[in-house]
Enzyme design. Structure first.
Site, PDB file in Angstrom:
ATOM      1  N   GLY A  58       0.825  -1.208   0.000  1.00 25.36           N
ATOM      2  CA  GLY A  58       0.000   0.000   0.000  1.00 25.36           C
ATOM      3  C   GLY A  58       0.858   1.256   0.000  1.00 25.36           C
ATOM      4  N   ALA A  59       1.942   1.229  -0.806  1.00 24.13           N
ATOM      5  CA  ALA A  59       2.937   2.308  -0.736  1.00 24.13           C
ATOM      6  C   ALA A  59       2.862   3.289  -1.891  1.00 24.13           C
ATOM      7  CB  ALA A  59       4.337   1.701  -0.684  1.00 24.13           C
ATOM      8  N   THR A  60       1.869   3.162  -2.758  1.00 31.24           N
ATOM      9  CA  THR A  60       1.825   4.062  -3.904  1.00 31.24           C
ATOM     10  C   THR A  60       0.958   5.293  -3.664  1.00 31.24           C
ATOM     11  OG1 THR A  60       0.086   2.673  -4.865  1.00 31.24           O
ATOM     12  CG2 THR A  60       2.347   2.284  -5.607  1.00 31.24           C
ATOM     13  N   SER A  61       0.386   5.399  -2.466  1.00 31.76           N
ATOM     14  CA  SER A  61      -0.392   6.591  -2.117  1.00 31.76           C
ATOM     15  C   SER A  61      -0.465   6.684  -0.599  1.00 31.76           C
ATOM     16  CB  SER A  61      -1.806   6.544  -2.714  1.00 31.76           C
ATOM     17  OG  SER A  61      -2.541   5.447  -2.174  1.00 31.76           O
ATOM     18  N   GLY A  62      -0.989   7.794  -0.097  1.00 29.76           N
ATOM     19  CA  GLY A  62      -1.248   7.944   1.329  1.00 29.76           C
ATOM     20  C   GLY A  62      -0.015   7.830   2.188  1.00 29.76           C
ATOM     21  N   GLY A 113       1.619   5.246   3.079  1.00 29.94           N
ATOM     22  CA  GLY A 113       2.618   4.313   2.574  1.00 29.94           C
ATOM     23  C   GLY A 113       3.626   5.005   1.676  1.00 29.94           C
ATOM     24  N   SER A 159      -6.449   0.296  13.134  1.00 34.92           N
ATOM     25  CA  SER A 159      -7.253   1.516  13.223  1.00 34.92           C
ATOM     26  C   SER A 159      -8.029   1.533  14.529  1.00 34.92           C
ATOM     27  CB  SER A 159      -8.247   1.580  12.051  1.00 34.92           C
ATOM     28  OG  SER A 159      -9.167   2.645  12.208  1.00 34.92           O
ATOM     29  N   TYR A 191     -15.235  -2.838   7.854  1.00 37.16           N
ATOM     30  CA  TYR A 191     -13.889  -2.281   8.009  1.00 37.16           C
ATOM     31  C   TYR A 191     -13.411  -2.450   9.452  1.00 37.16           C
ATOM     32  CZ  TYR A 191      -9.980   0.976   7.935  1.00 37.16           C
ATOM     33  OH  TYR A 191      -8.721   1.544   8.052  1.00 37.16           O
TER      34      TYR A 191
END
Length: 283
Positions: free
Chosen positions: A14-18, A20, A135, A161
């Site tokens: 999950g490193a391509t946005s946010g 990450g 979370s 979630y």
């Protein structure tokens, strides 16, 4: 793992946005060999250009992608010092993946569990540290081992979630409980309410926070601030001192839900998950 990160290999899903992507930038600047992964080829290409390294792609809604990703990580990484399970998200309407599992559960929990299992031997050899993005929403989640995928109980995006993030927290703590035998430590954290693409699937009160200009301005933080606990746990703490803990942003937080503290539930969830992921028997 404190101080200079030169020579340390850190895999981040999950490193391509946010958060990450932010963590990938920071940890690369601090000298680590970062192996980022993400779902979007376009975002992967953009991050690759920014960091000057290859970004691996995999859609966690497809187990075949997870297995292929594991093979590429093993080929690329003779050791793994830190594995960050950060990929995930929320979908507004219940759906099943092509693997037949509820989408939120698979992308947030089942796929990371599978990746951890496929990389287990390399992680053990490396005495790796696992970091799991959970979370505070886990407090509203409920694990039902007889209905993990909301086939019988009423579905809502928030409930699914919350349950997935509760599963993530139990997953992290179960890894931590066996650290003495495996050499793999684990810690989980809540990054805060981050104004990223994550909240696009949120509904109800969460939707007002993430998907309105006023909510984002009043209640959310930016990606760099949200990434600070991830960077802290990956680079500035001794894994042995945080093993099994849950952090709310930068501070240890003992106020997890009762189910999150239930070690027996964690063990039973692990066994149930192994059964879910077991390859079908060919007759």
């Amino acid at each position: 793992m404190t101080g200079d990160l030169t020579g340390k290999t850190i895999v981040i899903t999950g490193a391509t946005s946010g958060i990450g992507a932010s963590a990938a930038h920071t940890l690369t600047q601090r000298g680590a060999t970062v192996v980022p992964t993400g779902r979007s080829p376009q975002r992967a290409a953009a991050l690759s250009e920014e960091l000057g390294l290859e970004v691996l792609t995999a859609d966690f809604a497809r187990f075949a992608d997870v297995r292929a990703l594991a093979e590429r990580i093993l080929d690329r990484c003779p050791r793994i010092d830190v594995l960050v399970h950060n990929a995930g998200g929320m979908v507004p309407v219940r759906s099943d993946t092509t693997d037949g599992h509820e989408t939120t559960l698979q992308t947030n929990y089942l796929a990371p569990f599978l990746l951890q299992s496929l990389l287990h031997d390399r992680l053990a050899e490396s005495r790796a540290h696992t970091i799991v993005t959970s979370s505070v929403a886990h407090r509203a989640g409920k694990i039902r081992l007889d209905d993990l995928e909301f086939r019988e109980r009423r579905y809502s995006a928030g409930a699914a979630y919350g349950a997935a993030k509760l599963a993530d927290l139990l997953f992290s703590r179960e890894i931590a409980r066996h650290a003495e035998q495996t050499g793999i430590t684990s810690v989980a954290f809540h990054p805060g309410a981050v104004a990223s693409d994550f909240g696009r699937g949120a509904t109800g009160p969460a939707g007002l926070v993430y998907n309105t200009a006023l909510g984002r301005r009043l209640f959310t933080i930016d990606n760099d601030e949200g990434a600070r606990p991830l960077v802290h746990l990956a680079a500035d703490t001794d894994p042995r001192t945080v093993n099994g803990q849950y952090f709310n942003k930068l501070k240890p937080d003992a106020s997890t839900s009762a189910q999150a503290r239930d070690a027996d539930l964690g063990t039973r969830l692990w066994a149930t998950t192994e059964e879910l992921l077991r390859p079908p028997v060919t007759r």
